[in-house]
Design an enzyme around this catalytic site. Structure first.
Site, PDB file in Angstrom:
ATOM      1  CB  ALA A  11      -0.279  -0.179   0.836  1.00 19.19           C
ATOM      2  CB  VAL A  12       0.393   5.160   0.640  1.00 16.34           C
ATOM      3  CG1 VAL A  12       1.383   6.147   0.272  1.00 16.34           C
ATOM      4  CG2 VAL A  12      -0.976   4.866  -0.457  1.00 16.34           C
ATOM      5  CG  ASN A  32       0.587  -5.589  -1.581  1.00 18.82           C
ATOM      6  OD1 ASN A  32       0.598  -5.757  -0.909  1.00 18.82           O
ATOM      7  ND2 ASN A  32      -0.978  -6.224  -2.206  1.00 18.82           N
ATOM      8  NE  ARG A  33      -2.056 -11.284   2.876  1.00 21.87           N
ATOM      9  CZ  ARG A  33      -1.846 -12.816   3.626  1.00 21.87           C
ATOM     10  NH1 ARG A  33      -2.242 -12.935   2.919  1.00 21.87           N
ATOM     11  NH2 ARG A  33      -1.225 -11.917   4.605  1.00 21.87           N
ATOM     12  CB  ALA A  76      -1.075  -1.923  13.949  1.00 17.00           C
ATOM     13  CG  ASN A 102       1.996   4.181  13.296  1.00 17.19           C
ATOM     14  OD1 ASN A 102       2.939   4.815  13.679  1.00 17.19           O
ATOM     15  ND2 ASN A 102       0.949   5.404  12.402  1.00 17.19           N
ATOM     16  CG  HIS A 185       6.711  10.578  16.292  1.00 13.94           C
ATOM     17  ND1 HIS A 185       5.594  10.533  15.820  1.00 13.94           N
ATOM     18  CD2 HIS A 185       7.318  11.899  15.431  1.00 13.94           C
ATOM     19  CE1 HIS A 185       5.563  11.584  14.210  1.00 13.94           C
ATOM     20  NE2 HIS A 185       6.653  12.149  14.360  1.00 13.94           N
ATOM     21  CG  ASN A 186       2.277   8.863  15.499  1.00 15.17           C
ATOM     22  OD1 ASN A 186       3.153   8.763  15.263  1.00 15.17           O
ATOM     23  ND2 ASN A 186       1.415   8.169  14.909  1.00 15.17           N
ATOM     24  NE  ARG A 287      -6.449  14.856  16.869  1.00 11.80           N
ATOM     25  CZ  ARG A 287      -5.310  13.854  16.239  1.00 11.80           C
ATOM     26  NH1 ARG A 287      -5.674  12.749  15.603  1.00 11.80           N
ATOM     27  NH2 ARG A 287      -4.356  14.067  15.611  1.00 11.80           N
ATOM     28  NE  ARG A 445      -4.900   8.063  49.352  1.00  8.25           N
ATOM     29  CZ  ARG A 445      -3.460   6.769  49.235  1.00  8.25           C
ATOM     30  NH1 ARG A 445      -2.906   8.007  49.939  1.00  8.25           N
ATOM     31  NH2 ARG A 445      -3.486   5.866  48.985  1.00  8.25           N
TER      32      ARG A 445
END
Ligand code: 6PG
Length: 475
Positions: A11-12, A32-33, A76, A102, A185-186, A287, A445
């Site tokens: 893929a890309v 590739n498959r 993933a 990822n 990073h993400n 989000r 507590r």
């Protein structure tokens, strides 16, 4: 001739990684498959280097020189396991399987251990930079054994982005270290984008600036300390006009942010490690909030906001305040992400060189930015207690803190949601506080659960007999 490396999954991202390898002089076996992708890659880009197209996994494995280097670039989770399961019986001792997707670092640790049992190397490598990065030079974060890096590293360093002659690729550490760092990073990418979005909202809503004006402001910011890929593309996105409607592009996009999960993983992992990554958490939650339209609609109808508009007296000064608040909040997000990497490194014995992580993020990746050079410098000598107290960042944030407070106060008064800016400032103030109200929490507590507390003036654990005479006993 046998190929030096193979890529399965075209893929890309896989396609562009394969092309990048070939363009850098490596011979690349392709698989590739469905073979249509393999054929189209060779038909369209066969002249870029040496490709060895194959149809089956057996053929693919047989086309590789030993030890084999097999890059797996599939989705993933289960799809990755499926390819690994099929590959492993075909491989020989010392061969290296590299997962450039990822993946969750825990999956990578599991796979690495399983393959190690069978005498194989498994390298979980974070690859950042999107389609273009994969083709022209990504930032690469490989984990796995040092031995595997000896044969793989030189190839990856060659195809990675280069900054000042240094490749944006380094061996991060054993097993899942590379994917962990890519995950953080993400997470930082989420925080960075949220902060930029808040800056946009403050200027758009607070000042009434148009998208075109905002495009110019962000472009200008991109020539200063904030210079980064994300600020650069923000200017591009804001300057774009939708062809169909003639409206600003940003106004025709549905305001519900999606996510594929790496931000959520970062937060989940941070909770387990006990590291506050409030910037990443707020970004992930923002989000999620945006993606609940029914709840938002009900709230819009029911909940009041400020009764009058809050005027901005000096527009230029406000723009500059927002810039400083953005920078300070960004430093907090990075400081937290670095704390998380440090904590994981200690927990899993990865021995991650944190300065090197800034070095390899300077180019190729989504969060590439001018200020990563400063992070690299901050870790050059000794590890600061927090990135916030490293001299350069301490000074930068100190210089901006008044502006930061004005912006957060304005946002609160004007009813503009700035979870990123506000929580970053709260983190800053909590971290530097002389005394935290945590003492009161300890008291509660102890009151309801006899959980005990420590004292400021002597060693030991203590309990107060709250239900009795309130005398203190050893806990
Ligand atoms: C990168 C990116 C990439 C990620 C996208 C989408 O480093 O190139 O981080 O790996 O897949 O940013 O992430 P979300 O869909 O979760 O926003």
């Amino acid at each position: 001739d046998l190929a030096q490396i193979g890529v399965s999954g075209l893929a890309v991202m896989g396609r562009n990684l394969a092309r990048n390898l070939a363009r850098n002089g490596f011979s690349v076996a392709l698989h590739n498959r469905t073979s249509a992708r393999t054929k189209s890659l060779v038909a369209e880009h066969g002249d870029e280097g040496t490709f060895v197209p194959t149809e089956t996994l057996e053929e693919f494995v047989a086309a590789l020189e030993r030890p084999r280097r097999v890059v797996v670039m599939v989705k993933a989770g289960a799809p990755t396991d499926a390819v690994i399961d099929e590959l492993v019986p075909l491989l020989d001792e010392g061969d290296i399987v590299i997962d450039c997707g990822n993946a969750h670092f825990a999956d990578t640790r599991r796979r690495e251990a399983a393959l190690r049992e069978r005498g194989l190397h498994f390298v979980g490598a974070g690859v950042s930079g999107g389609e273009e990065g994969a083709l022209l030079g990504p930032s690469i974060m490989p984990g796995g054994s040092a031995e595997s890096y000896r044969t793989l590293g030189p190839m990856f360093e060659k195809i990675a982005a280069q900054v000042d002659g240094t490749p944006c690729c380094v061996h991060v550490g054993p097993d899942g270290a590379g994917h962990f760092v890519k995950m953080v990073h993400n997470g930082i990418e989420y925080a960075d984008m949220q902060l930029i979005a808040e800056a946009y909202d403050l200027l758009r809503d607070g000042l009434g600036a148009t998208p075109a004006e905002l495009a110019r402001i962000f472009a200008e910011w991109n020539s200063g300390d904030l210079e980064s890929f994300l600020i650069e593309i923000t200017a591009e996105v804001l300057g774009h006009t939708d062809a169909a409607s003639g409206s600003a592009f940003v106004d025709v996009v549905l305001d519900q942010a999606e996510q594929k999960g790496t931000g959520r993983w970062t937060v989940q992992t941070a909770l387990d490690l006990g590291v506050p990554v409030t910037g990443i958490a707020e970004a992930t939650f923002a989000r999620a909030l945006s993606a609940h339209p029914e709840q938002r609609e009900a709230a819009r109808a029911a909940l009041p906001g400020p009764s009058a508009a809050v005027p901005v007296e000096d527009r230029d000064a406000f723009v500059d305040d927002v810039r400083k608040a953005l920078y300070a909040s960004k430093v907090v997000a990075y400081a937290q992400g670095y704390d998380q990497m440090a904590a994981a490194s200690a927990e899993y014995g990865w021995d991650i060189d944190l300065g090197a992580m800034a070095t390899i993020w300077r180019g190729g990746c989504i969060i590439r930015a001018r200020f990563l050079d400063r992070i690299k410098d901050a870790y050059a000598t000794e590890r600061p207690a927090s990135l916030l107290v490293a001299p350069y960042f301490r000074d930068a944030v100190a210089e901006g803190q008044e502006a930061w407070r004005r912006v957060v106060a304005h946002a609160a008064r004007a009813g503009i949601p700035t979870p990123g800016f506000s929580s970053a400032l709260a983190y800053y103030d909590a971290l530097r506080a002389e005394r935290l109200p945590a003492a009161l929490i300890q008291g509660m507590r102890d009151y309801f659960g006899a959980h005990t507390y420590k004292r400021v003036d002597r060693e030991g654990a203590f309990h107060t007999l709250w239900g009795g005479d309130r005398s203190e006993v050893d806990g």
